[in-house]
Scaffold this motif. Structure first.
Motif, mmCIF file in Angstrom:
data_model
loop_
_atom_site.group_PDB
_atom_site.id
_atom_site.type_symbol
_atom_site.label_atom_id
_atom_site.label_comp_id
_atom_site.label_asym_id
_atom_site.label_seq_id
_atom_site.Cartn_x
_atom_site.Cartn_y
_atom_site.Cartn_z
ATOM 1 N N GLY A 86 0.790 -1.220 0.000
ATOM 2 C CA GLY A 86 0.000 0.000 0.000
ATOM 3 C C GLY A 86 0.822 1.270 0.000
ATOM 4 N N MET A 87 2.153 1.134 -0.225
ATOM 5 C CA MET A 87 3.029 2.304 -0.253
ATOM 6 C C MET A 87 3.609 2.490 -1.661
ATOM 7 S SD MET A 87 2.726 3.149 2.914
ATOM 8 C CE MET A 87 3.986 4.372 3.256
ATOM 9 N N LYS A 88 3.853 3.738 -2.033
ATOM 10 C CA LYS A 88 4.441 4.068 -3.335
ATOM 11 C C LYS A 88 5.683 4.935 -3.137
ATOM 12 C CE LYS A 88 1.236 2.108 -5.883
ATOM 13 N NZ LYS A 88 1.526 0.946 -6.739
ATOM 14 N N TYR A 89 6.677 4.696 -4.003
ATOM 15 C CA TYR A 89 7.892 5.513 -3.990
ATOM 16 C C TYR A 89 7.733 6.587 -5.061
ATOM 17 C CZ TYR A 89 12.876 6.639 -3.730
ATOM 18 O OH TYR A 89 14.069 7.286 -3.542
ATOM 19 N N GLY A 131 7.955 10.909 4.932
ATOM 20 C CA GLY A 131 9.198 10.208 4.624
ATOM 21 C C GLY A 131 9.543 9.297 5.775
ATOM 22 N N MET A 132 10.543 8.446 5.594
ATOM 23 C CA MET A 132 10.963 7.568 6.679
ATOM 24 C C MET A 132 11.398 8.427 7.865
ATOM 25 S SD MET A 132 10.625 4.520 5.328
ATOM 26 C CE MET A 132 11.712 3.324 6.057
ATOM 27 N N ARG A 133 12.175 9.477 7.617
ATOM 28 C CA ARG A 133 12.441 10.532 8.592
ATOM 29 C C ARG A 133 11.944 11.857 8.014
ATOM 30 N NH1 ARG A 133 15.428 9.350 12.981
ATOM 31 N NH2 ARG A 133 16.593 7.408 12.994
ATOM 32 N N GLU A 178 20.132 25.133 -12.197
ATOM 33 C CA GLU A 178 20.111 25.969 -10.999
ATOM 34 C C GLU A 178 18.687 26.359 -10.638
ATOM 35 O OE1 GLU A 178 22.107 30.136 -9.341
ATOM 36 O OE2 GLU A 178 22.729 29.299 -11.277
ATOM 37 N N GLY A 179 18.393 26.308 -9.325
ATOM 38 C CA GLY A 179 17.070 26.701 -8.858
ATOM 39 C C GLY A 179 16.074 25.557 -8.777
ATOM 40 N N TRP A 180 16.548 24.328 -9.113
ATOM 41 C CA TRP A 180 15.656 23.158 -9.085
ATOM 42 C C TRP A 180 16.265 22.062 -8.217
ATOM 43 C CZ3 TRP A 180 10.895 22.088 -11.544
ATOM 44 C CH2 TRP A 180 10.394 23.151 -12.319
ATOM 45 N N CYS A 181 15.381 21.234 -7.644
ATOM 46 C CA CYS A 181 15.827 20.087 -6.851
ATOM 47 C C CYS A 181 14.948 18.874 -7.157
ATOM 48 C CB CYS A 181 15.799 20.406 -5.357
ATOM 49 S SG CYS A 181 14.149 20.810 -4.734
ATOM 50 N N SER A 182 15.417 17.725 -6.737
ATOM 51 C CA SER A 182 14.654 16.480 -6.882
ATOM 52 C C SER A 182 14.262 15.991 -5.491
ATOM 53 C CB SER A 182 15.498 15.417 -7.594
ATOM 54 O OG SER A 182 14.830 14.171 -7.613
ATOM 55 N N ILE A 183 13.007 15.614 -5.349
ATOM 56 C CA ILE A 183 12.510 15.106 -4.066
ATOM 57 C C ILE A 183 12.108 13.646 -4.212
ATOM 58 C CG2 ILE A 183 10.779 15.370 -2.249
ATOM 59 C CD1 ILE A 183 10.516 18.242 -2.907
ATOM 60 N N HIS A 184 12.513 12.814 -3.235
ATOM 61 C CA HIS A 184 12.144 11.390 -3.196
ATOM 62 C C HIS A 184 11.400 11.146 -1.880
ATOM 63 C CE1 HIS A 184 15.578 10.057 -6.077
ATOM 64 N NE2 HIS A 184 15.343 11.354 -6.208
ATOM 65 N N ALA A 185 10.269 10.460 -1.946
ATOM 66 C CA ALA A 185 9.497 10.199 -0.724
ATOM 67 C C ALA A 185 8.660 8.936 -0.893
ATOM 68 C CB ALA A 185 8.599 11.383 -0.391
ATOM 69 N N VAL A 186 8.239 8.387 0.244
ATOM 70 C CA VAL A 186 7.332 7.231 0.262
ATOM 71 C C VAL A 186 5.975 7.729 0.725
ATOM 72 C CG1 VAL A 186 6.840 4.997 1.326
ATOM 73 C CG2 VAL A 186 9.191 5.609 0.726
ATOM 74 N N ILE A 187 4.927 7.422 -0.082
ATOM 75 C CA ILE A 187 3.584 7.909 0.201
ATOM 76 C C ILE A 187 2.617 6.734 0.264
ATOM 77 C CG2 ILE A 187 1.697 9.396 -0.588
ATOM 78 C CD1 ILE A 187 3.674 11.104 -2.050
ATOM 79 N N CYS A 188 1.719 6.766 1.233
ATOM 80 C CA CYS A 188 0.655 5.778 1.321
ATOM 81 C C CYS A 188 -0.246 5.915 0.088
ATOM 82 C CB CYS A 188 -0.146 5.992 2.593
ATOM 83 S SG CYS A 188 -1.518 4.851 2.798
ATOM 84 N N GLU A 189 -0.593 4.770 -0.514
ATOM 85 C CA GLU A 189 -1.370 4.785 -1.757
ATOM 86 C C GLU A 189 -2.688 5.526 -1.600
ATOM 87 O OE1 GLU A 189 -2.329 1.589 -5.328
ATOM 88 O OE2 GLU A 189 -1.959 0.872 -3.297
#
Length: 283
Positions: A210-213, A232-234, A244-255
């Motif tokens: 039930g979790m998505k990356y 997130g886990m933390r 420049e001016g951009w970032c990448s975000i990684h997270a785990v979200i409940c479906e």
């Protein structure tokens, strides 16, 4: 080496083998086998009737067992309930003829009730002060009223289709069951360590369901707002992009929360959003 008992056939057999497989443990098919050696873990697998598993674990014939909570409650052998396994959900309910004038639990006073779970039913009736005749039947309990063996039944219900096809209606939901891992309370230290290794694998699998990356690109100026949306886990993982001016975000979200959160993140300017299946999550 651990010995684990699973259902030889029936509703929990395939799901038990599937869980073991997800945990990296290969199990041979149970056809004409009573015991087999597992691959990927120091374990032997015993194939038993579901109602024999609690006794086998209590006696030490098996160290562990995967079985429905209903069988544990019915047999009442001294075993440890180690963990819930997230499958095999059902309930045991009282059902009567659909034409019966049912007006509450008093209906069962003096009635004959057929069941494969006499102990659970006896405890329930005792708690409610109901004096009824309990008839133990092995096999197709749902046909008992039709052939005149009982006035009502107490049996497992999943979808309810079997009750309907036999002219019955569910009137009282008494006991909720699911698959559980049980253990012999007298396991030695070595087997307890092996059991902990096994439950670690099982928990990692169950926590990932039930979790998505999720990965996405976001303007750096919107990062603080995005972090308040994303779990997130933390906390979410944030990486700088070459642009420049951009970032990448990684997270785990409940479906169940996935699309609502993605919509909020898109409103902040998130783009290039990837949603991936999460196979295992190890905390």
């Amino acid at each position: 080496m651990l010995r684990i008992a699973i259902q030889a056939k029936g509703r929990l057999n395939e799901q038990s083998i599937g869980l073991l497989s997800e945990a990296g443990i290969g199990v041979a098919e149970s056809k004409r086998k009573l015991i087999s050696r597992a691959d990927g873990f120091p374990m032997k697998v015993l194939y038993l009737r579901d109602d024999d598993i609690p006794q086998a674990v209590a006696m030490g014939v098996a160290d562990l067992g995967i079985v429905g909570l209903n069988e544990v409650a019915e047999k009442n052998f001294p075993v440890e309930r180690t963990m819930d396994l997230g499958f095999g959900s059902c309930r045991i309910s009282l059902a009567v003829d659909r034409t019966a004038d049912y007006n509450g639990l008093d209906y069962f006073r003096g009635k004959r009730v057929a069941t494969s779970y006499p102990n659970i039913l006896a405890r329930f009736f005792a708690e409610k002060g109901i004096d009824a005749e309990i008839h133990t039947i092995k096999g197709s309990v749902e046909i008992a009223p039709a052939v005149g063996m009982s006035d009502a039944i107490f049996d497992i219900v999943s979808s309810g289709d079997t009750l309907i096809s036999n002219g019955l209606v569910e009137v009282e939901k008494v006991f909720y069951s699911k698959a559980v891992l049980i253990a012999n309370p007298k396991l030695d230290e070595q087997k307890r360590r092996e059991t902990a290794q096994l439950t670690f694998r099982f928990n990692s699998i169950l926590e990932s369901r039930g979790m998505k990356y999720v990965l996405m690109n976001l303007p750096q100026e919107k990062l603080d707002e995005a972090i308040t949306i994303l779990p997130g886990m933390r906390s979410p993982t944030v990486l700088p992009l070459a642009q420049e001016g951009w970032c990448s975000i990684h997270a785990v979200i409940c479906e169940s929360q996935l699309w609502e959160r993605i919509e909020r993140l898109k409103a902040l300017g998130a783009e290039g959003i990837l949603v991936l299946t999460l196979e295992n999550m190890i905390r």
